[in-house]
Design an enzyme around this catalytic site. Structure first.
Site, PDB file in Angstrom:
ATOM      1  N   ALA A 130      64.754  20.130 -39.012  1.00 25.14           N
ATOM      2  CA  ALA A 130      64.022  18.785 -38.777  1.00 25.14           C
ATOM      3  C   ALA A 130      63.164  19.290 -37.420  1.00 25.14           C
ATOM      4  CB  ALA A 130      64.960  17.592 -38.186  1.00 25.14           C
ATOM      5  N   ALA A 131      63.060  20.583 -37.025  1.00 25.60           N
ATOM      6  CA  ALA A 131      61.825  20.687 -36.007  1.00 25.60           C
ATOM      7  C   ALA A 131      60.457  20.598 -36.447  1.00 25.60           C
ATOM      8  CB  ALA A 131      61.971  22.271 -35.554  1.00 25.60           C
ATOM      9  N   GLY A 132      60.357  20.823 -37.874  1.00 26.93           N
ATOM     10  CA  GLY A 132      58.870  20.611 -38.433  1.00 26.93           C
ATOM     11  C   GLY A 132      58.675  19.062 -38.547  1.00 26.93           C
ATOM     12  N   ASP A 133      59.826  18.223 -38.722  1.00 23.03           N
ATOM     13  CA  ASP A 133      59.553  16.859 -38.723  1.00 23.03           C
ATOM     14  C   ASP A 133      59.278  16.224 -37.173  1.00 23.03           C
ATOM     15  OD1 ASP A 133      60.242  16.841 -41.431  1.00 23.03           O
ATOM     16  OD2 ASP A 133      62.404  16.624 -41.007  1.00 23.03           O
TER      17      ASP A 133
HETATM   18  O1  RIB Z   1      63.406  18.752 -42.651  1.00 20.86           O
HETATM   19  C1  RIB Z   1      64.679  18.532 -42.393  1.00 20.86           C
HETATM   20  C2  RIB Z   1      65.322  17.644 -43.405  1.00 20.86           C
HETATM   21  O2  RIB Z   1      65.045  18.290 -44.770  1.00 20.86           O
HETATM   22  C3  RIB Z   1      66.758  17.302 -43.507  1.00 20.86           C
HETATM   23  O3  RIB Z   1      67.023  16.310 -42.714  1.00 20.86           O
HETATM   24  C4  RIB Z   1      67.291  17.064 -44.911  1.00 20.86           C
HETATM   25  O4  RIB Z   1      67.543  15.791 -45.171  1.00 20.86           O
HETATM   26  C5  RIB Z   1      66.014  17.560 -45.908  1.00 20.86           C
HETATM   27  O5  RIB Z   1      65.388  16.569 -46.227  1.00 20.86           O
END
Ligand code: RIB
Length: 299
Positions: free
Chosen positions: A249-252
């Site tokens: 999730a770092a990219g998120d």
């Molecule tokens: O970017 C991380 C996410 O990728 C995770 O939370 C997982 O659910 C996938 O969708």
């Protein structure tokens, strides 16, 4: 503060995470130390990141007809996300991601899309009619839905940020309508057709992607920082050095943070600086939404 609304359209998953010494190769069984469940999904993570970092966010996603789907609605509401446009598929289960995190913090992810795969163009119409400044998307929902959302936003003058993850081929018509594309090095390699291994090749790939019609390309390079390319000119934003325990999730977090900073009127370099700082905090913590920082941690 004067800020524009951010609409995030994307996936919601429940992440089933196992920490292991290493990621198994095909046929291998690895005895693991620990397991935990944590809300995730690239779309949901980005919406939560926007909310925690101080943005005003509407989240459009399709949840399953199961206990996870019911939990997610409440969780998003508690985060301060506008859930007026959340949908529930009556037949399909919620998305689930099986994640292995190795001792260096790297991960491998397999997603069972469930209800995410049943999001349709018609599901978006009302949300895209709400006056907003930014549309933020990723690629864990059907490509036809992404293309439709981008088309609508572009026709209304809404700024489009596409995080092209997980990596997929993007049509020329789609690329031309993107204001900001945020690939990591794997995604940049695929879109540009140039192997990205270091900052030099990241710049070349970013320029090649701009040449396809994208206004601004930001290539995320993990601990090296990010390359920004606008109008053929590249610059580098370095990130702070941290001990990474889990890069999930770092990219998120990076994408949610860029959207928040731009919604507040910051320029691209300031937005990427803010995003690098937020992502650097997230990699020091385990999990997806459990790792997303709050605005007060960045002051
Ligand atoms: O970017 C991380 C996410 O990728 C995770 O939370 C997982 O659910 C996938 O969708």
């Amino acid at each position: 503060m004067n800020r524009s609304k951010i609409v995030v359209v994307g996936s919601t998953n429940m992440d089933m995470v196992v920490q292991a010494d290493h990621i198994p190769v095909p046929g291998e069984t690895v005895l693991s130390g620990s397991f935990f469940m944590n809300p995730g999904g690239k779309g949901a993570n980005q919406a939560v990141a926007v909310a925690r970092l101080g943005g005003e966010v509407i989240f459009v996603s399709k949840l399953g007809n199961d206990v996870f789907g019911r939990q997610f609605s409440q969780l998003f509401h508690d985060e301060g996300i506008d859930i007026s446009f959340l949908l529930h598929d009556k037949d399909l289960p919620s998305g689930v991601a099986l994640i292995t995190v190795d001792k260096g913090g790297e991960n491998s992810i397999v997603v069972a899309s469930g209800a995410n795969a049943s999001l349709r163009k018609e599901d978006l119409a009302d949300a895209l009619d709400v006056p907003s400044g930014i549309l933020l998307l990723q690629l864990e929902i059907p490509m036809a839905v992404v293309e439709y959302a981008v088309e609508c936003a572009a026709s209304k003058g809404i700024k489009v940020i596409l995080n092209p993850a997980p990596a997929a081929a993007l049509s020329p018509g789609l690329l031309e309508k993107i204001d900001i594309l945020t690939p990591n090095k794997t995604e940049a390699s695929m879109i540009a057709g140039i192997p990205v291994t270091d900052m030099g090749s990241a710049k070349k790939a970013a320029i090649a992607i701009c040449d396809k019609g994208v206004r601004t390309v930001v290539v995320t390079m993990g601990p090296l920082g990010a390359v920004i390319c606008e109008g053929g000119e590249c610059s580098v934003v370095e990130t702070r050095k941290v001990a990474a325990v889990d890069t999930t999730a770092a990219g998120d977090v990076f994408n949610g943070a860029i959207a928040v900073a731009l919604s507040e009127g910051k320029n691209m370099a300031e937005a990427v600086r803010f995003a690098c700082d937020a992502a650097a905090i997230s990699v020091t913590r385990l999990g997806a939404q459990s790792s997303i920082p709050y605005r007060k941690e960045l002051l």
